[in-house]
Design a protein around this motif. Structure first.
Motif, short mmCIF file in Angstrom:
data_model
loop_
_atom_site.label_atom_id
_atom_site.label_comp_id
_atom_site.label_asym_id
_atom_site.label_seq_id
_atom_site.Cartn_x
_atom_site.Cartn_y
_atom_site.Cartn_z
N THR A 118 -6.82 -8.49 -0.41
CA THR A 118 -7.41 -8.37 0.94
C THR A 118 -8.75 -9.09 1.00
O THR A 118 -9.02 -9.86 1.94
CB THR A 118 -7.59 -6.89 1.31
N THR A 119 -9.58 -8.89 -0.01
CA THR A 119 -10.90 -9.53 -0.05
C THR A 119 -10.76 -11.04 -0.16
O THR A 119 -11.46 -11.79 0.55
CB THR A 119 -11.71 -8.99 -1.25
N GLY A 126 0.23 1.75 -3.68
CA GLY A 126 -1.19 1.99 -3.40
C GLY A 126 -1.75 3.21 -4.08
O GLY A 126 -2.97 3.32 -4.27
N SER A 140 -3.72 -0.26 -6.34
CA SER A 140 -4.77 -0.18 -5.32
C SER A 140 -5.83 -1.25 -5.53
O SER A 140 -6.32 -1.86 -4.57
CB SER A 140 -5.41 1.21 -5.34
N LYS A 141 -6.19 -1.53 -6.80
CA LYS A 141 -7.18 -2.57 -7.09
C LYS A 141 -6.65 -3.95 -6.71
O LYS A 141 -7.39 -4.79 -6.18
CB LYS A 141 -7.57 -2.53 -8.57
N GLU A 172 -6.66 -4.33 -2.90
CA GLU A 172 -8.03 -4.54 -2.44
C GLU A 172 -8.50 -5.96 -2.74
O GLU A 172 -9.15 -6.60 -1.91
CB GLU A 172 -8.96 -3.52 -3.12
N ALA A 173 -8.16 -6.45 -3.94
CA ALA A 173 -8.56 -7.80 -4.32
C ALA A 173 -7.90 -8.84 -3.43
O ALA A 173 -8.56 -9.78 -2.95
CB ALA A 173 -8.21 -8.06 -5.79
N GLN A 188 0.83 -1.20 0.00
CA GLN A 188 0.00 0.00 0.00
C GLN A 188 0.86 1.25 0.00
O GLN A 188 0.60 2.22 -0.73
CB GLN A 188 -0.91 -0.02 1.23
#
Length: 457
Positions: A267-268, A254, A260-261, A264-265, A250
């Motif tokens: 992390t999900t 980030g 950033s995408k 986020e992916a 990040q």
């Protein structure tokens, strides 16, 4: 003069024991695939070259086995225009190739029948593929791939399920010290020059094989700028658990759109995998993991085992544009492929084949008394009819020879019908493991074998 028997380099025979063991592995993998709702699919060994080319990247296409056209292609082969340019010559003399992987044939199959297929399409496929690679341990020219893919959904839950699927299979096979490395192509996209992203990933994919210094040399030779190389060096230094790595990523990339995408992916996916019961620490973010195939666009995965020289046991990832090449626009997919040959080598190395049954025949009927032949043949038919895997020694021979045959084939029970047994209408049953033998009537023999072998009639 007799021919000296030999194998094509990179190809292998599989002995009876090896086939038993491979079937054991495959039965476990197939049962877990089925428990996740995956359905079987098979595609032909030969595909049109137009299907295969343009999907794997330059290095991948160099490893494709091309099949010569039927008929007379010598005129094209000797044409002055093409004689010195193999790239132009190939399509003139070859219009087919052996499949390089199972994902491209999958997308070709889906494109041809997309209006009849129920999406999201969960399929598994276990078939050989061929690559004209340099043979070495763990790398063969023909090898068995074991794929599972979900096509027709962009949901990151598909990736999380793939990670749990890999874990379940490795656990069921009792593999020790395995890790699932993951990354996102967006991480590498954030530091690569946009027009050279595929080349960048192809070179970075060689990190474990040739080392960081040689990768840097290759990037410099390919005219990558110093900023890209410095960013890769920074990613290479990142250490820590997944949470710490995401924090470092990040802070570094980030601010970029792709970075950033990707963060986020990741992390999900890790959050959802945790919800599915994937133990903490099973997945490890590896910021420089690339996977060499050109069609990956999102998450990439690689299964490895610590303290072995065998290499990765499988890999996979998200692909979003592959279907577009066949007219199946917008059909994204995610999949993973186990390399069965490497998996076999590892399981052998870790002594994990102990529970594998290594015999096919349950009962051997000995052949020692000529007048008992008709009764033997009837007994043979009855045993098979009731579910016992049975064979008869095909010629009359000394009992010692027939018992030696049963021992070599690991047959657990032998039935002896000699002169004495024939006269009494009884059968002698010998347990080859204990050496104990006794005489029984047909009903007694049937009950004893049913109990010992677990056969339900």
């Amino acid at each position: 003069m007799a021919l000296l028997p030999s194998l094509v380099k990179g190809m292998r025979d599989y002995s009876t024991l090896q086939v038993y063991r491979r079937n054991y592995m495959l039965s476990i993998i197939q049962s877990i695939y089925a428990s996740y709702g995956f359905e079987p699919l098979e595609t032909p060994a030969l595909e049109n070259r137009t299907t295969l080319t343009g999907k794997y990247g330059q290095e991948g296409e160099q490893l494709m086995f091309n099949v010569l056209k039927s008929g007379n292609f010598l005129e094209a082969a000797t044409s002055p225009t093409n004689a010195t340019d193999y790239k132009k010559l190939k399509p003139l003399i070859s219009d087919k190739g052996l499949r390089y992987d199972l994902t491209v044939p999958l997308m070709r199959h889906i494109a041809m029948g997309q209006h009849q297929i129920c999406f999201p399409f969960r399929r598994y496929q276990i078939q050989p593929v061929w690559r004209a690679d340099r043979p070495q341990r763990g790398r063969y020219r023909e090898f068995l791939q074991c794929d599972a893919d979900i096509v027709g959904s962009n949901a990151l839950l598909c990736e999380a399920e793939m990670l749990k699927l890999i874990y379940d299979i490795c656990t069921k096979l009792q593999l020790r010290d395995f890790r699932i490395k993951i990354n996102h192509r967006g991480i590498l996209s954030a530091i690569a020059e946009p027009e050279k992203e595929k080349t960048f990933c192809t070179i970075v994919d060689k990190l474990e094989k040739i080392g960081f210094e040689k990768v840097i040399t290759a990037l410099q030779a390919a005219d990558f700028n110093s900023q890209t190389i410095a960013s890769l060096a920074l990613l290479q230094k990142f250490k820590g658990n997944n949470s710490e790595l995401l924090t470092q990523l990040q802070a570094t990339i980030g601010h970029t759109d792709s970075g950033s995408k990707a963060i986020e992916a990741l992390t999900t996916i890790l959050t959802q995998a945790d919800g599915l019961g994937l133990p903490n620490g099973t997945c490890c973010i590896e910021p420089t993991l690339a996977r060499g195939l050109a069609y990956y666009t999102g998450l990439v995965m690689e299964l490895t085992v610590e303290n072995t020289s065998i290499g990765s046991l499988g890999g996979g990832g998200r692909y979003e544009n592959l279907g577009d090449l066949f007219g199946a626009t917008g059909l994204a997919g995610v999949g993973f492929s186990f390399g069965i040959d490497r998996l076999y080598d590892l399981m052998e190395e870790q002594n994990l084949f102990n529970p594998v049954t290594t015999y096919t025949t349950d009962v051997l009927l000995t052949n020692i008394e000529a007048k008992a032949e008709r009764q033997l043949l009837h007994l043979l038919s009855q045993l098979r009819l009731h579910g016992f895997k049975t064979e008869i020694y095909p010629e009359r021979a000394k009992i010692k020879k027939q018992l030696s045959y049963a021992h070599k084939k690991n047959i657990p029970f032998v039935i002896i019908l000699g002169e004495t047994e024939y006269a009494m209408n009884h059968y002698t049953l010998k347990n080859m493991q204990t050496g104990v033998q006794s005489s029984y009537s047909w009903s007694e023999l049937f009950d004893l074998l049913s109990t010992a072998l677990g056969v339900r009639c």
